[in-house]
Write an enzyme that holds these catalytic residues in place. Structure first.
Site, PDB file in Angstrom:
ATOM      1  N   GLY A  80      -4.013  -9.021  13.923  1.00  0.00           N
ATOM      2  CA  GLY A  80      -4.592  -7.926  14.555  1.00  0.00           C
ATOM      3  C   GLY A  80      -6.235  -7.860  14.416  1.00  0.00           C
ATOM      4  N   SER A  85     -11.683   3.438  11.801  1.00  0.00           N
ATOM      5  CA  SER A  85     -11.242   1.774  11.961  1.00  0.00           C
ATOM      6  C   SER A  85     -12.369   0.952  12.046  1.00  0.00           C
ATOM      7  CB  SER A  85     -10.542   1.690  13.279  1.00  0.00           C
ATOM      8  OG  SER A  85     -10.265   0.391  13.529  1.00  0.00           O
ATOM      9  N   ASP A 100      -4.038  -0.304   4.176  1.00  0.00           N
ATOM     10  CA  ASP A 100      -3.022  -1.393   3.995  1.00  0.00           C
ATOM     11  C   ASP A 100      -2.355  -1.333   2.634  1.00  0.00           C
ATOM     12  OD1 ASP A 100      -3.655  -2.275   6.467  1.00  0.00           O
ATOM     13  OD2 ASP A 100      -5.369  -3.620   5.569  1.00  0.00           O
ATOM     14  N   ARG A 141       5.107   0.956   9.161  1.00  0.00           N
ATOM     15  CA  ARG A 141       5.241   0.846   7.707  1.00  0.00           C
ATOM     16  C   ARG A 141       5.533   1.950   6.982  1.00  0.00           C
ATOM     17  NH1 ARG A 141      -0.344  -2.806   6.703  1.00  0.00           N
ATOM     18  NH2 ARG A 141       0.785  -4.861   7.088  1.00  0.00           N
ATOM     19  N   ARG A 174       3.185  -7.047   4.051  1.00  0.00           N
ATOM     20  CA  ARG A 174       3.136  -6.284   3.215  1.00  0.00           C
ATOM     21  C   ARG A 174       4.361  -5.497   2.647  1.00  0.00           C
ATOM     22  NH1 ARG A 174      -2.179  -6.732   2.239  1.00  0.00           N
ATOM     23  NH2 ARG A 174      -3.404  -6.734   4.030  1.00  0.00           N
TER      24      ARG A 174
END
Length: 442
Positions: free
Chosen positions: A97, A170, A322, A353, A395
């Protein structure tokens, strides 16, 4: 490993001990290749992460006209021609990404056309957050805008600088706009109400660009003028704090353990997880602080700790977005509740996630409450004994394998081959410290 393979982490019998070095930082690895490809002259890179995502970016930079050579382990040379040219084929960014969004920003400033695509996971990730501001600058796109996904074709050149106020903290969006702004007429400004990673600003300066950054409230105003040419340079990539988190987490949750990860980047916009662990009572120390590649670096040691749940400040999310999967795995071993909110961005990463961690932790006997923008983990004995779906997210896979090291029964993860995207050698490193992670079910 095959696409249907399984990895299993078995409870640690003794303890984890040793010193290791984290793989090169993923964010800086992407940028060093892309900036080197945009630059005039030679860029020498050491410590480059050689995971699948980064290798996809290396191939893309070569397709845009740069010469890219691997000189040895982590050592690469990029010879740029001062800009990108139209590639001969589709730019396949794999699962990256960061790679696709930064490459789109870089390519948008040049008179070229390029089609971007990726694997099944990348095709699920939203792209309008980048294509929108790039289109405002003058880039044109052929794509199904309603789906907001790759594949898409970009037509670059003839850009004009804009002032863009971020609604989401971001670094990917900011970076794409700044890279396009290098070749746009006039001034490009990005306003960040909340600070995000500043690797792009730091590295642009290392490549000779003039970038003005001023504090604005809780965030930054970043300005650069178009018409700047980057010059090749030397980049030393420090260890990735997101990767260092996994062996450090394992030490925190397994009795008697002490693990040191050397050469970890300590950029303030990347250390939110370490700050949170310390608030939870973690025995975490940093030694040998130094500067490498324009970034603060140090050696981090984690020792087994009696942890307590905390409320993670929502304004910390940008510095550790993350790391919430591994934080939630560690929180399963903490006394009380760990509350993680304001992290809806986790739902549009390589996978959702939040839902995957909630499902995996629940399957392992952990009490979890899912919310729209976060989740709450209540610590206690972790039963394990589950096989966890990963949706091919590295992850998610690594976080559950770390969880399994302290559980009562083994924890298995499906489709773990994607670990290679960010952490090649993860299993060997962990087993070298005393873990028992191997193929097959427990």
């Amino acid at each position: 490993m095959t696409a249907s393979s399984t990895l299993t982490a078995r409870p640690v019998v003794a303890s984890l001990k040793g010193a290791v070095r984290a793989p090169g930082d993923k964010s800086m690895s992407h940028r060093s290749l892309i900036f080197g490809g945009m630059a005039e002259g030679v860029t020498e890179i050491e410590g480059l992460l050689e995971g699948d995502d980064i290798l996809a970016t290396a191939r893309a930079v070569e397709a845009f006209g740069a010469k890219v050579e691997r000189l040895g382990e982590g050592r690469w040379r990029v010879t740029g021609q001062g800009g990108f040219t139209t590639p001969a084929s589709v730019i396949d960014c794999g699962n990256a990404g960061t790679g696709v969004r930064l490459l789109m920003g870089a390519a948008a400033g040049y008179e070229l056309s390029a089609t971007f695509d990726g694997d099944a996971s990348l095709r699920k990730r939203p792209m309008r957050r980048v294509t929108g501001p790039l289109a405002d600058m003058g880039a044109r796109f052929d794509w199904n805008a309603a789906e907001d996904r790759v594949p898409l074709t970009l037509h670059g050149g003839g850009l004009t600088g804009i002032e863009y106020v971020q609604t989401v903290a971001s670094a990917q969006i900011k970076s794409a706009i700044l890279l396009a702004g290098l070749n746009a007429a006039g001034e490009t400004v990005v306003v960040e109400p909340e600070k995000s990673r500043d690797h792009t600003e730091r590295m642009l300066r290392a490549f000779g660009a003039v970038v003005d950054v001023t504090e604005e409230g809780e965030g930054w105003r970043i300005r650069l003028t178009g018409g700047q040419t980057l010059s090749g340079t030397h980049v030393a990539v420090p260890g990735d704090p997101s990767s260092a988190a996994f062996p450090l987490a394992a030490a925190l949750i397994t009795p008697g353990s002490e693990v040191t990860v050397e050469g970890v980047m300590l950029n303030p916009q990347r250390t939110g997880l370490f700050d949170t662990w310390i608030e939870m009572g973690a025995d975490l120390t940093i030694a040998n602080r130094r500067v490498s590649g324009g970034e603060d670096v140090g050696d981090i040691t984690a020792r087994y700790s009696a942890l307590k749940g905390v409320i993670v400040p929502e304004d910390r999310a940008a510095s550790m977005i993350d790391e919430y999967p591994i934080l939630s795995a560690v929180a399963a071993y903490a006394e009380g509740r760990t509350i993680m909110r304001g992290i809806g961005e986790m739902r549009v990463k390589e996978s959702d996630r939040i839902s995957l961690m909630v499902a995996g932790l629940t399957a392992c006997g952990v009490a979890v409450e899912e919310e729209a923008e976060g989740f709450i983990v209540t610590g206690g004995p972790v039963k394990g004994g589950a096989t966890v779906a990963t949706a091919h997210d590295h992850r998610i896979a690594m976080s559950h394998l770390i969880l399994g090291l302290g559980a009562e029964q083994p924890v298995s993860v499906l489709d773990p081959e994607m670990i290679a995207t960010s952490f090649p050698g993860f299993v060997d490193m962990m087993n070298g410290l005393g873990a028992d992670i191997g193929e097959g079910h427990g």
